[in-house]
Design a protein around this motif. Structure first.
Motif, PDB file in Angstrom:
ATOM      1  N   LEU A 333      33.440  51.792  36.368  1.00  0.00           N
ATOM      2  CA  LEU A 333      32.844  50.544  36.830  1.00  0.00           C
ATOM      3  C   LEU A 333      33.606  49.383  36.206  1.00  0.00           C
ATOM      4  O   LEU A 333      33.683  49.272  34.976  1.00  0.00           O
ATOM      5  N   PRO A 334      34.222  48.501  36.993  1.00  0.00           N
ATOM      6  CA  PRO A 334      34.977  47.382  36.424  1.00  0.00           C
ATOM      7  C   PRO A 334      34.086  46.503  35.544  1.00  0.00           C
ATOM      8  O   PRO A 334      32.879  46.365  35.790  1.00  0.00           O
ATOM      9  N   PRO A 335      34.658  45.904  34.501  1.00  0.00           N
ATOM     10  CA  PRO A 335      33.831  45.196  33.509  1.00  0.00           C
ATOM     11  C   PRO A 335      33.099  43.986  34.058  1.00  0.00           C
ATOM     12  O   PRO A 335      32.102  43.567  33.461  1.00  0.00           O
ATOM     13  N   GLU A 336      33.572  43.400  35.152  1.00  0.00           N
ATOM     14  CA  GLU A 336      32.899  42.205  35.661  1.00  0.00           C
ATOM     15  C   GLU A 336      31.594  42.523  36.382  1.00  0.00           C
ATOM     16  O   GLU A 336      30.818  41.613  36.715  1.00  0.00           O
ATOM     17  N   PHE A 337      31.311  43.800  36.637  1.00  0.00           N
ATOM     18  CA  PHE A 337      30.129  44.168  37.415  1.00  0.00           C
ATOM     19  C   PHE A 337      28.939  44.470  36.509  1.00  0.00           C
ATOM     20  O   PHE A 337      29.074  45.019  35.414  1.00  0.00           O
ATOM     21  N   GLN A 338      27.750  44.138  37.021  1.00  0.00           N
ATOM     22  CA  GLN A 338      26.487  44.497  36.389  1.00  0.00           C
ATOM     23  C   GLN A 338      25.512  44.971  37.458  1.00  0.00           C
ATOM     24  O   GLN A 338      25.787  44.904  38.657  1.00  0.00           O
ATOM     25  N   TRP A 339      24.357  45.447  36.993  1.00  0.00           N
ATOM     26  CA  TRP A 339      23.284  45.830  37.887  1.00  0.00           C
ATOM     27  C   TRP A 339      22.002  45.198  37.360  1.00  0.00           C
ATOM     28  O   TRP A 339      22.026  44.396  36.429  1.00  0.00           O
ATOM     29  N   LEU A 340      20.872  45.524  37.964  1.00  0.00           N
ATOM     30  CA  LEU A 340      19.623  44.842  37.664  1.00  0.00           C
ATOM     31  C   LEU A 340      18.652  45.722  36.880  1.00  0.00           C
ATOM     32  O   LEU A 340      18.356  46.852  37.284  1.00  0.00           O
ATOM     33  N   ARG A 341      18.211  45.235  35.721  1.00  0.00           N
ATOM     34  CA  ARG A 341      16.984  45.614  35.023  1.00  0.00           C
ATOM     35  C   ARG A 341      16.951  46.969  34.332  1.00  0.00           C
ATOM     36  O   ARG A 341      16.356  47.095  33.272  1.00  0.00           O
ATOM     37  N   LEU A 348      21.208  54.879  39.884  1.00  0.00           N
ATOM     38  CA  LEU A 348      21.650  53.892  40.869  1.00  0.00           C
ATOM     39  C   LEU A 348      23.044  54.173  41.405  1.00  0.00           C
ATOM     40  O   LEU A 348      23.299  53.970  42.589  1.00  0.00           O
ATOM     41  N   PHE A 349      23.962  54.584  40.531  1.00  0.00           N
ATOM     42  CA  PHE A 349      25.349  54.730  40.968  1.00  0.00           C
ATOM     43  C   PHE A 349      26.081  55.734  40.100  1.00  0.00           C
ATOM     44  O   PHE A 349      25.668  56.059  38.988  1.00  0.00           O
ATOM     45  N   ARG A 350      27.217  56.194  40.632  1.00  0.00           N
ATOM     46  CA  ARG A 350      28.135  57.043  39.884  1.00  0.00           C
ATOM     47  C   ARG A 350      29.529  56.812  40.437  1.00  0.00           C
ATOM     48  O   ARG A 350      29.696  56.261  41.541  1.00  0.00           O
ATOM     49  N   ILE A 351      30.540  57.210  39.664  1.00  0.00           N
ATOM     50  CA  ILE A 351      31.927  57.166  40.107  1.00  0.00           C
ATOM     51  C   ILE A 351      32.315  58.568  40.559  1.00  0.00           C
ATOM     52  O   ILE A 351      32.108  59.542  39.834  1.00  0.00           O
ATOM     53  N   ARG A 375      29.145  41.226  41.006  1.00  0.00           N
ATOM     54  CA  ARG A 375      29.858  40.390  40.050  1.00  0.00           C
ATOM     55  C   ARG A 375      29.515  38.928  40.298  1.00  0.00           C
ATOM     56  O   ARG A 375      29.050  38.532  41.377  1.00  0.00           O
ATOM     57  N   ARG A 376      29.773  38.088  39.291  1.00  0.00           N
ATOM     58  CA  ARG A 376      29.446  36.677  39.385  1.00  0.00           C
ATOM     59  C   ARG A 376      30.338  35.940  40.382  1.00  0.00           C
ATOM     60  O   ARG A 376      31.539  36.213  40.484  1.00  0.00           O
ATOM     61  N   GLN A 377      29.745  34.951  41.062  1.00  0.00           N
ATOM     62  CA  GLN A 377      30.545  33.964  41.785  1.00  0.00           C
ATOM     63  C   GLN A 377      31.046  32.957  40.762  1.00  0.00           C
ATOM     64  O   GLN A 377      30.260  32.257  40.132  1.00  0.00           O
ATOM     65  N   GLU A 378      32.366  32.869  40.603  1.00  0.00           N
ATOM     66  CA  GLU A 378      32.955  31.974  39.610  1.00  0.00           C
ATOM     67  C   GLU A 378      33.594  30.745  40.238  1.00  0.00           C
ATOM     68  O   GLU A 378      34.051  29.859  39.511  1.00  0.00           O
ATOM     69  N   ASP A 379      33.619  30.678  41.566  1.00  0.00           N
ATOM     70  CA  ASP A 379      34.364  29.628  42.254  1.00  0.00           C
ATOM     71  C   ASP A 379      33.524  29.074  43.399  1.00  0.00           C
ATOM     72  O   ASP A 379      32.742  29.800  44.028  1.00  0.00           O
ATOM     73  N   ALA A 380      33.725  27.792  43.690  1.00  0.00           N
ATOM     74  CA  ALA A 380      32.999  27.171  44.793  1.00  0.00           C
ATOM     75  C   ALA A 380      33.378  27.774  46.137  1.00  0.00           C
ATOM     76  O   ALA A 380      32.587  27.771  47.076  1.00  0.00           O
ATOM     77  N   ALA A 520      36.586  50.441  47.795  1.00  0.00           N
ATOM     78  CA  ALA A 520      37.400  49.308  47.343  1.00  0.00           C
ATOM     79  C   ALA A 520      36.527  48.066  47.283  1.00  0.00           C
ATOM     80  O   ALA A 520      35.495  47.971  47.954  1.00  0.00           O
ATOM     81  N   PHE A 521      36.978  47.109  46.467  1.00  0.00           N
ATOM     82  CA  PHE A 521      36.310  45.801  46.396  1.00  0.00           C
ATOM     83  C   PHE A 521      37.336  44.777  45.933  1.00  0.00           C
ATOM     84  O   PHE A 521      38.152  45.055  45.045  1.00  0.00           O
ATOM     85  N   ALA A 522      37.309  43.593  46.533  1.00  0.00           N
ATOM     86  CA  ALA A 522      38.218  42.512  46.132  1.00  0.00           C
ATOM     87  C   ALA A 522      37.468  41.193  46.107  1.00  0.00           C
ATOM     88  O   ALA A 522      36.577  40.944  46.929  1.00  0.00           O
ATOM     89  N   TYR A 523      37.835  40.358  45.141  1.00  0.00           N
ATOM     90  CA  TYR A 523      37.297  39.001  45.007  1.00  0.00           C
ATOM     91  C   TYR A 523      38.483  38.067  44.843  1.00  0.00           C
ATOM     92  O   TYR A 523      39.295  38.236  43.917  1.00  0.00           O
ATOM     93  N   THR A 524      38.597  37.068  45.736  1.00  0.00           N
ATOM     94  CA  THR A 524      39.749  36.168  45.736  1.00  0.00           C
ATOM     95  C   THR A 524      39.285  34.721  45.764  1.00  0.00           C
ATOM     96  O   THR A 524      38.688  34.280  46.752  1.00  0.00           O
TER      97      THR A 524
END
Length: 534
Positions: A333-341, A348-351, A375-380, A520-524
């Motif tokens: 799980l990439p470090p920028e990701f989290q889950w809830l509670r 919830l998940f596995r690799i 992951r967080r939205q870091e940009d407008a 896959a997942f990408a954030y740009t």
């Protein structure tokens, strides 16, 4: 150059400490798991996420916590050869009550296994621990008042019933007298106490004015730790109240730190507002900034004077550009990701073989077990995309790409099934508090078998979903209102203290745990044109 925010996206309530040449900032995570984010830097400009310490049930279990409950305002310090982390787990926040339980945990290494916690008290939130020069430790927190109006120490908002101080030790817990050391100023809503000592003075930093556009960092001092505390000549060291054109707003809730050369700095909570129908909103939530300060007559001031934290502050370090993050496969799980509670992520998940496999659990509005990894939205403005492999059998099974704030503020593009046909649908909740009624803006779109690419383009207050089954992509429905996925997007009086996320979700309300594979997942990040900022 330091570029504020130094911690972009949802990273509020920054508590900073220095150990030698190393700086650490702990920020609130609320209902997101694991609890507390800790970033590290050696130059105050470049920061790396190094720990989320509250990562097991003995330290934190938030199943059932409301939206914007959970971990409020941690305090990170270093003494006796180890790190000390104070944190609050808020179980109720609406109405006249606050059920807020305060704990302390320690660790010799910032990224190590933190001790099972000491329970301290539940009299209020925003606790911190001060290590005095004589070895004694003092616990401070704001005191919550559930009684009728007029019964508190500050008439502006007497729910915030002053800052209370009591001695604490690992062996004895809290002991000695409880002293209400500070009622606050006429800005009111006095919270977030942090003590530090300099030149024979005890200084008390607090946050006031609430966490919106009246927010401020307030400073007071005393010769004795128990007071009385006198207000700063300007009362507020950092504030942008009444300066609506400044690009940094909502400034408050921070902590003092000195560099090795003695240069004073102060962190602060901040927001970067955009416009929606002529009103400001912070698409990236509550973030962390830092300001260089100066001392005059044993009082702290912003460098250059005034009450505005600078947008940038010159340093000899280069700030690394914030670029795209792409995961062509999942080996962990990439470090920028989290889950809830929940402290049981294995439910919830596995690799598995390069894919993130989500097990469908409860609905997108659940406060208990929700399979959302984001992951967080870091940009407008940004683009996000994922590749989904999913074969639902009924309409109660769905998986897809979600822009999410809380249970009544989200949009999602989901693969589901209608009448035996695999299809795509949009599900939104447009800030409908407290009911959380859903909006279904399109009829189901039939799709072929095989992997589906889902993506979203967010541009300020507008977002558009797309889908593809092969080489091409096409819009999925019309544009959604991204304003709803923000602090200010709530309808009603529900607290909104977190920030926008984007990520992958699966739900299966049949209870059968249908699995969805995300390969896959990408954030740009993208540039937001002036015309797109309303």
């Amino acid at each position: 150059m330091i570029r504020n925010p130094i911690l972009p996206g949802f990273n509020p309530d920054p508590s900073i400490c220095r150990v030698g040449d190393d700086y650490y900032i702990a920020t609130s995570t609320f209902e997101w798991y694991p609890g507390v984010q800790i970033h590290h830097s050696t130059d105050l400009a470049n920061w790396t996420l190094v720990a989320r310490p509250l990562n097991r049930a003995a330290l934190l279990d938030m199943r059932g916590n409301p939206d914007s409950g959970g971990i409020w305002a941690p305090c990170l310090s270093y003494a006796d050869g180890k790190f000390w982390l104070v944190y609050t787990d808020v179980k109720r926040l609406e109405g006249d009550w606050k059920d807020a339980h305060n704990y302390i945990t320690t660790c010799e290494a910032i990224d190590g296994d933190w001790t099972d916690p000491w329970y301290v008290n539940s009299s209020g939130f925003d606790p911190s621990l001060f290590h005095d020069d004589d070895g004694r430790k003092w616990f401070v927190n704001m005191q919550w008042n559930h009684r009728q109006k007029g019964s508190g120490v500050n008439p502006v908002n007497d729910r915030f019933d002053g800052i209370v101080l009591q001695e604490w030790s690992p062996d004895r817990g809290l002991f000695g007298p409880v002293t209400n050391i500070y009622a606050g100023t006429d800005r009111g809503l006095t919270e977030a106490p942090h003590l530090f000592r300099r030149n024979g003075w005890y200084y008390l930093t607090t946050a006031e004015g609430g966490t919106g556009y009246d927010h401020a960092v307030t400073l007071a001092r005393s010769r004795q730790i128990a007071g009385p505390y006198a207000d700063h000549p300007d009362k507020h060291v950092i504030s942008t109240k009444g300066v609506p054109d400044h690009p940094v707003q909502r400034t408050g809730h921070g902590q003092y730190v000195e560099a090795p050369d003695g240069t004073p700095w102060h962190t602060y909570l901040m927001g970067r507002p955009l416009m929606h129908d002529g009103k400001p909103f912070c698409a990236t939530g509550r973030e962390t900034g830092i300001a260089r300060c100066v001392w005059r007559d044993d009082w702290l001031y912003l460098e250059g004077g005034g009450l505005l934290p600078p947008e940038t502050v010159a340093l000899e370090a280069e700030t690394a550009p914030r670029g795209a993050v792409a995961h062509d496969r999942f080996d962990s799980l990439p470090p920028e990701f989290q889950w809830l509670r929940t402290p049981q992520p294995e439910r919830l998940f596995r690799i598995d073989d390069g894919a993130l496999v989500l097990t469908g659990r409860e609905s997108i509005g659940s406060w208990f077990e929700q399979s959302l990894v984001a992951r967080r939205q870091e940009d407008a403005a940004y683009d996000a995309s994922t590749i989904l492999h999913f074969a639902p059998q009924v309409y109660q099974q769905a998986a897809g790409l979600v822009t999410y704030y809380n249970r009544h503020k989200f949009h999602g593009a989901f693969v589901t099934s209608e009448g035996g046909q695999r299809c795509l649908t949009l599900i939104s909740c447009n800030g409908d508090w407290p009911a959380g009624r859903l909006d279904h803006p399109i009829a189901p779109v039939p799709i072929p078998d095989g992997p589906i690419t889902l993506s979203v383009q967010v541009r300020g207050a507008v977002q558009q979903f797309f889908w593809g089954a092969g080489d091409g992509v096409q819009p999925l429905g019309s544009a959604r209102d991204a304003f709803h996925v923000s602090d200010e997007g709530a309808q009603g009086e529900h607290a909104s203290f977190t920030g926008a996320f984007v990520g992958m979700m699966a739900f299966d309300i049949t209870g059968q745990g249908a699995e969805a594979r995300f390969s896959a997942f990408a954030y740009t990040p993208r540039r937001l044109d002036a015309a797109e900022n309303d």
